[in-house]
Design a protein around this motif. Structure first.
Motif, PDB file in Angstrom:
ATOM      1  N   VAL A   8      12.722 -10.699  -2.069  1.00  0.00           N
ATOM      2  CA  VAL A   8      11.750  -9.620  -2.199  1.00  0.00           C
ATOM      3  C   VAL A   8      11.192  -9.594  -3.621  1.00  0.00           C
ATOM      4  O   VAL A   8       9.985  -9.434  -3.839  1.00  0.00           O
ATOM      5  N   ILE A   9      12.070  -9.772  -4.603  1.00  0.00           N
ATOM      6  CA  ILE A   9      11.627  -9.764  -6.001  1.00  0.00           C
ATOM      7  C   ILE A   9      10.676 -10.925  -6.263  1.00  0.00           C
ATOM      8  O   ILE A   9       9.626 -10.769  -6.898  1.00  0.00           O
ATOM      9  N   ARG A  10      11.031 -12.115  -5.760  1.00  0.00           N
ATOM     10  CA  ARG A  10      10.151 -13.273  -5.941  1.00  0.00           C
ATOM     11  C   ARG A  10       8.797 -13.034  -5.267  1.00  0.00           C
ATOM     12  O   ARG A  10       7.743 -13.359  -5.820  1.00  0.00           O
ATOM     13  N   HIS A  11       8.858 -12.488  -4.052  1.00  0.00           N
ATOM     14  CA  HIS A  11       7.606 -12.259  -3.329  1.00  0.00           C
ATOM     15  C   HIS A  11       6.752 -11.207  -4.037  1.00  0.00           C
ATOM     16  O   HIS A  11       5.515 -11.289  -4.037  1.00  0.00           O
ATOM     17  N   GLY A  12       7.395 -10.237  -4.664  1.00  0.00           N
ATOM     18  CA  GLY A  12       6.647  -9.247  -5.430  1.00  0.00           C
ATOM     19  C   GLY A  12       5.869  -9.893  -6.560  1.00  0.00           C
ATOM     20  O   GLY A  12       4.704  -9.545  -6.813  1.00  0.00           O
ATOM     21  N   ALA A  13       6.515 -10.848  -7.250  1.00  0.00           N
ATOM     22  CA  ALA A  13       5.812 -11.565  -8.324  1.00  0.00           C
ATOM     23  C   ALA A  13       4.623 -12.340  -7.759  1.00  0.00           C
ATOM     24  O   ALA A  13       3.535 -12.373  -8.357  1.00  0.00           O
ATOM     25  N   GLU A  14       4.823 -12.967  -6.590  1.00  0.00           N
ATOM     26  CA  GLU A  14       3.734 -13.724  -5.967  1.00  0.00           C
ATOM     27  C   GLU A  14       2.571 -12.804  -5.602  1.00  0.00           C
ATOM     28  O   GLU A  14       1.398 -13.156  -5.792  1.00  0.00           O
ATOM     29  N   LEU A  15       2.880 -11.640  -5.056  1.00  0.00           N
ATOM     30  CA  LEU A  15       1.822 -10.696  -4.682  1.00  0.00           C
ATOM     31  C   LEU A  15       0.963 -10.319  -5.884  1.00  0.00           C
ATOM     32  O   LEU A  15      -0.257 -10.149  -5.774  1.00  0.00           O
ATOM     33  N   GLU A  66      -0.089  -0.993  -3.930  1.00  0.00           N
ATOM     34  CA  GLU A  66       0.927  -1.374  -2.948  1.00  0.00           C
ATOM     35  C   GLU A  66       1.694  -2.618  -3.400  1.00  0.00           C
ATOM     36  O   GLU A  66       2.901  -2.733  -3.191  1.00  0.00           O
ATOM     37  N   LYS A  67       0.995  -3.541  -4.032  1.00  0.00           N
ATOM     38  CA  LYS A  67       1.652  -4.746  -4.546  1.00  0.00           C
ATOM     39  C   LYS A  67       2.617  -4.391  -5.678  1.00  0.00           C
ATOM     40  O   LYS A  67       3.716  -4.948  -5.775  1.00  0.00           O
ATOM     41  N   VAL A  68       2.190  -3.466  -6.536  1.00  0.00           N
ATOM     42  CA  VAL A  68       3.061  -3.036  -7.631  1.00  0.00           C
ATOM     43  C   VAL A  68       4.311  -2.358  -7.075  1.00  0.00           C
ATOM     44  O   VAL A  68       5.434  -2.625  -7.524  1.00  0.00           O
ATOM     45  N   LEU A  69       4.151  -1.477  -6.084  1.00  0.00           N
ATOM     46  CA  LEU A  69       5.313  -0.806  -5.480  1.00  0.00           C
ATOM     47  C   LEU A  69       6.293  -1.831  -4.933  1.00  0.00           C
ATOM     48  O   LEU A  69       7.505  -1.752  -5.181  1.00  0.00           O
ATOM     49  N   TYR A  70       5.788  -2.804  -4.189  1.00  0.00           N
ATOM     50  CA  TYR A  70       6.654  -3.832  -3.608  1.00  0.00           C
ATOM     51  C   TYR A  70       7.408  -4.581  -4.707  1.00  0.00           C
ATOM     52  O   TYR A  70       8.605  -4.869  -4.579  1.00  0.00           O
ATOM     53  N   ALA A  71       6.709  -4.896  -5.795  1.00  0.00           N
ATOM     54  CA  ALA A  71       7.305  -5.715  -6.855  1.00  0.00           C
ATOM     55  C   ALA A  71       8.343  -4.952  -7.675  1.00  0.00           C
ATOM     56  O   ALA A  71       9.393  -5.502  -8.027  1.00  0.00           O
ATOM     57  N   VAL A  72       8.085  -3.674  -7.995  1.00  0.00           N
ATOM     58  CA  VAL A  72       8.977  -2.975  -8.930  1.00  0.00           C
ATOM     59  C   VAL A  72      10.149  -2.293  -8.228  1.00  0.00           C
ATOM     60  O   VAL A  72      11.166  -2.022  -8.869  1.00  0.00           O
ATOM     61  N   ASP A  73      10.044  -2.013  -6.928  1.00  0.00           N
ATOM     62  CA  ASP A  73      11.099  -1.278  -6.226  1.00  0.00           C
ATOM     63  C   ASP A  73      12.429  -2.024  -6.293  1.00  0.00           C
ATOM     64  O   ASP A  73      13.419  -1.533  -6.841  1.00  0.00           O
ATOM     65  N   GLU A  74      12.461  -3.221  -5.750  1.00  0.00           N
ATOM     66  CA  GLU A  74      13.725  -3.976  -5.700  1.00  0.00           C
ATOM     67  C   GLU A  74      14.173  -4.397  -7.093  1.00  0.00           C
ATOM     68  O   GLU A  74      15.354  -4.376  -7.425  1.00  0.00           O
TER      69      GLU A  74
END
Length: 743
Positions: free
Chosen positions: A709-716, A659-667
């Motif tokens: 969103v991209i920054r938060h994906g990296a944080e996740l 789920e973290k990967v999906l959030y990070a790579v989508d945007e």
């Protein structure tokens, strides 16, 4: 703190386990009634001082002078009834010449318990051995701190940069040149402070937490102020509070302090960094130039040992001549030099675009002459400047908060100091018109409303201060860390920060257990398992995120593809689904190879409902309904829904690695697509990290791609932003040719 969940088993330490043997020696000292960590110590001499005081002491000579020294044991050797220790303190090294008849039986026995790395106090007379080595002949030795972890191999030292930055304490022990760098840093900061005070500037302190973002365009860190129940920003600049001081009649002020910008890390950037900002009433850019020349030359003389009038240093193999009067040059002249023809604000935009194309510089349709000129300078010209150069006359288009030049309002009264292709200072003739300032703040708020998360807020109080009247003033900001890099000849900002920001370290349960073994606690909950469970980093946490069991999606890929085409007609939406599917499969091979198919379907269907409903509150909610009708496993819908949790608080947050990967790579993949569409090749294959980072910072480019969103994906994912960019770019390049989505 003993592990309460396991029975303690005492075994003899392995002869190959030096750490275990050191812990055993620590225990033996305690058993003999010797405290290996005493509360008090006393020293009255240092190595360098003794070398200077006894420089004329003859070889083989003794003295009656008794001194006490202390430091870390760096070497140890013995022969018969004589033993030698090399003790290192903050000034250098000195030999401890131990003789059994002088030291006595009790202290002689202590020598066998001393390891390299231990911190020891030695009291004795000053002597010089027959071989000419100045030494202390001790009558007493005291262990001040028992080292239970061995130092790195003395022949290879500590060379791994990742370990050096993370374990700076070991780096300082093993590498004297690193200690010298940080001593020099301290000297540089001290020199700056004294220079400013001598020039009539007063040092002030301003708040580190602001309720309004201002003073620069940067992404902030946010913290919550409990007493006020309100979010505050960690400061990104000290400019606005310092200029309030100018309004109040403090004519010359400066502040050396930390700034915090929630952005990436590279050779010259760290999220937490040090600046000095200075403001001087009744001054202008010329005053800031004179201040800067004087300051840098003074540092060169006092810190680097240059002679007055010949302030020449070396930085990364380049000779930098700071003597004389520094060159001032318009930005357009530097750009003209590198493109081979004269260009300025009057050059047609079409021709500037042609020059950008000729030199492989990407541009956007809404860029005017000023922005195009700046890009030509920034990409081609800045790196050519070695000796100190004041680059002046920046276009207003790239300097929205600077005072315009009277003779040409398209340009601003601003300079940046460039040395060896890097910026070291940014200066302005400060804007003091409250009406103009209010209008520019309003423009910043409008930019923020359109998605620019680096835009400033409207600072009512600052405009109110200007309404009382601020005199004409010059202002400047210096990057202290970059200055230290320059004068210490260091290539990266991490080399001049004692404790640079690092990504989380992997710490295992075994690591924790090895540290707490033998410790005691009356708290029954103080167990290794409890500690490991509370650790924010570590491979164990990642493993919990991975799916150990094989998951059944409940539908086949063919069924999923049919659903995607049923609810999406736009070719881009279908392509994006296929791209994210490919990326998810790529990362599943790394994190969860048992469930590549499941990860792939999560990526393929993540935006299943968007084209038909296009509602943040319905997005992925409708997908769950559609998947339920198709007989899919509810876990599939749940994982898909997590990538919209920030827009719908009723949806689950990303927890699993998938789920973290999906959030990070989508945007991020959407932003990469936009970049690829602008490239002449229309391919990700030749796309570089630098290009992606530049587009990421350009808020007007692909404005629909949410940078937060991209920054938060990296944080996740526990990754630095640059690392995430590199990882996804590498993934897409590897996927080129695997499907039409990556052509």
């Amino acid at each position: 703190m003993a592990d309460q969940t396991e029975q303690t088993v005492t075994t003899a330490p392995s002869i190959n386990d030096e750490r275990a043997q050191r812990r055993a020696r620590r225990k033996s000292l305690i058993d003999q009634g010797i405290n290996p960590y005493p509360i008090r110590s006393h020293i009255d001499a240092h190595a360098a001082e003794l070398e200077e005081r006894y420089v004329d002491l003859a070889d083989g000579a003794d003295t009656d002078d008794v001194v006490t020294v202390a430091g870390r044991i760096r070497a140890k050797r013995g022969q018969g009834k004589v033993s030698f220790l090399v003790l290192e303190d903050c000034t250098g090294q000195i030999q401890i010449f131990c003789r059994i008849d002088v030291l006595g039986e009790d202290n002689w026995g202590l020598l066998g318990m001393i390891d390299t790395g231990d911190i020891v106090e030695a009291t004795g007379t000053v002597v010089r051995t027959r071989r000419g080595q100045l030494s202390i002949s001790p009558t007493k030795l005291t262990i001040l701190s028992k080292s239970v972890r061995p130092l790195p191999d003395k022949f290879h030292g500590l060379t791994d940069r990742e370990i050096r930055y993370r374990q700076r304490y070991v780096d300082l022990i093993m590498n004297p040149e690193v200690r010298d760098t940080f001593r020099k840093r301290s000297q540089i900061v001290s020199t700056i402070r004294h220079y400013m005070e001598a020039d009539g500037y007063m040092e002030v302190e301003t708040p580190m937490m602001h309720d309004i973002l201002g003073g620069a365009n940067a992404k902030p860190f946010v913290t919550h102020f409990n007493a006020l129940d309100r979010d505050f920003y960690l400061r990104i600049a000290t400019e606005l509070p310092l200029k309030r001081c100018i309004v109040g009649g403090l004519e010359r002020v400066f502040e050396i302090g930390r700034q915090f910008r929630n952005e990436g890390m590279d050779l010259t950037h760290n999220p937490e960094f040090t600046t000095m900002e200075a403001y001087r009433a009744y001054s202008d850019l010329q005053g800031m130039k004179e201040l800067t020349e004087g300051l840098f030359k003074t540092i060169a003389r006092e810190v680097c040992g240059c002679e007055e009038g010949h302030e020449v240093i070396t930085y990364q193999g380049q000779t930098v001549d700071m003597s004389g009067t520094w060159r001032s040059v318009p930005l357009s002249d530097v750009a003209s030099e590198v493109v081979g023809e004269h260009i300025d604000m009057n050059t047609p935009v079409e021709h500037l675009r042609e020059l950008c194309d000729r030199h492989g510089i990407e541009w956007a349709d809404n860029w005017g002459a000023g922005k195009l000129l700046f890009e030509l300078y920034d990409e081609l010209g800045e790196s050519t400047l070695v000796n100190p150069t004041f680059v002046c006359d920046y276009p207003e288009e790239v300097s929205p908060l600077s005072k315009r030049k009277d003779e040409d309002p398209r340009l601003t009264d601003r300079f940046e100091l460039v040395i060896c292709g890097h910026e070291y200072a940014n200066a302005f003739s400060e804007l003091n018109d409250p009406v103009d300032q209010a209008g520019r703040f309003a423009e910043q708020v409008a930019a923020k409303d359109f998605g620019d998360d680096e835009a400033m807020g409207y600072d009512y109080d600052y405009v109110r201060a200007l309404e009382y009247g601020m005199p004409p003033a010059g202002g400047i900001g210096y990057g202290i860390d970059r200055m230290v890099m320059l004068f210490c000849d260091q290539p990266a900002i991490r080399d001049v920060l004692l404790f640079p920001q690092m990504k989380a370290e992997t710490i295992t349960r075994a690591d924790i257990a090895a540290q707490v073994e033998g410790a005691s606690s009356d708290n029954p909950f103080a167990s290794v398992d409890a500690i490991a469970a509370s650790s924010e980093a570590g491979a164990s946490a990642d493993r919990e995120d991975k799916m150990a069991d094989k998951l059944d999606a409940g539908i086949t890929r063919e069924q999923a593809l049919d659903l995607l085409h049923k609810y999406n007609e736009d070719a881009y939406h279908i392509k994006h689904g296929l791209q994210v599917e490919g990326l998810m499969r790529y990362y599943a091979q790394k994190y969860d190879p048992e469930n590549v198919e499941f990860w792939g379907l999560v990526g393929l269907l993540h935006d299943l409902d968007w084209e038909k409903w296009q509602d943040d509150q319905l997005h992925t909610v409708k997908t769950a309904e559609l998947l339920e009708e198709a007989g899919a496993n509810p876990a599939l819908a749940k994982s898909i829904q997590t990538h919209n949790y920030d827009l719908n608080d009723q949806l689950p947050a990303p927890e699993l690695q998938m789920e973290k990967v999906l959030y990070a790579v989508d945007e991020l993949s959407g932003l990469i697509n936009a970049c690829v569409n602008m490239r002449p090749s229309h391919s990700v294959s030749d796309m570089e990290l630098k290009s992606l980072k530049k587009k990421f910072k350009t808020k007007s480019f692909a404005a629909g791609c949410d940078r937060d969103v991209i920054r938060h994906g990296a944080e996740l994912l526990g990754m630095e932003l640059d690392d995430l960019f590199t990882s996804v770019l590498d993934a897409e390049k590897e996927l080129v040719g695997t499907s039409e989505a990556f052509e």
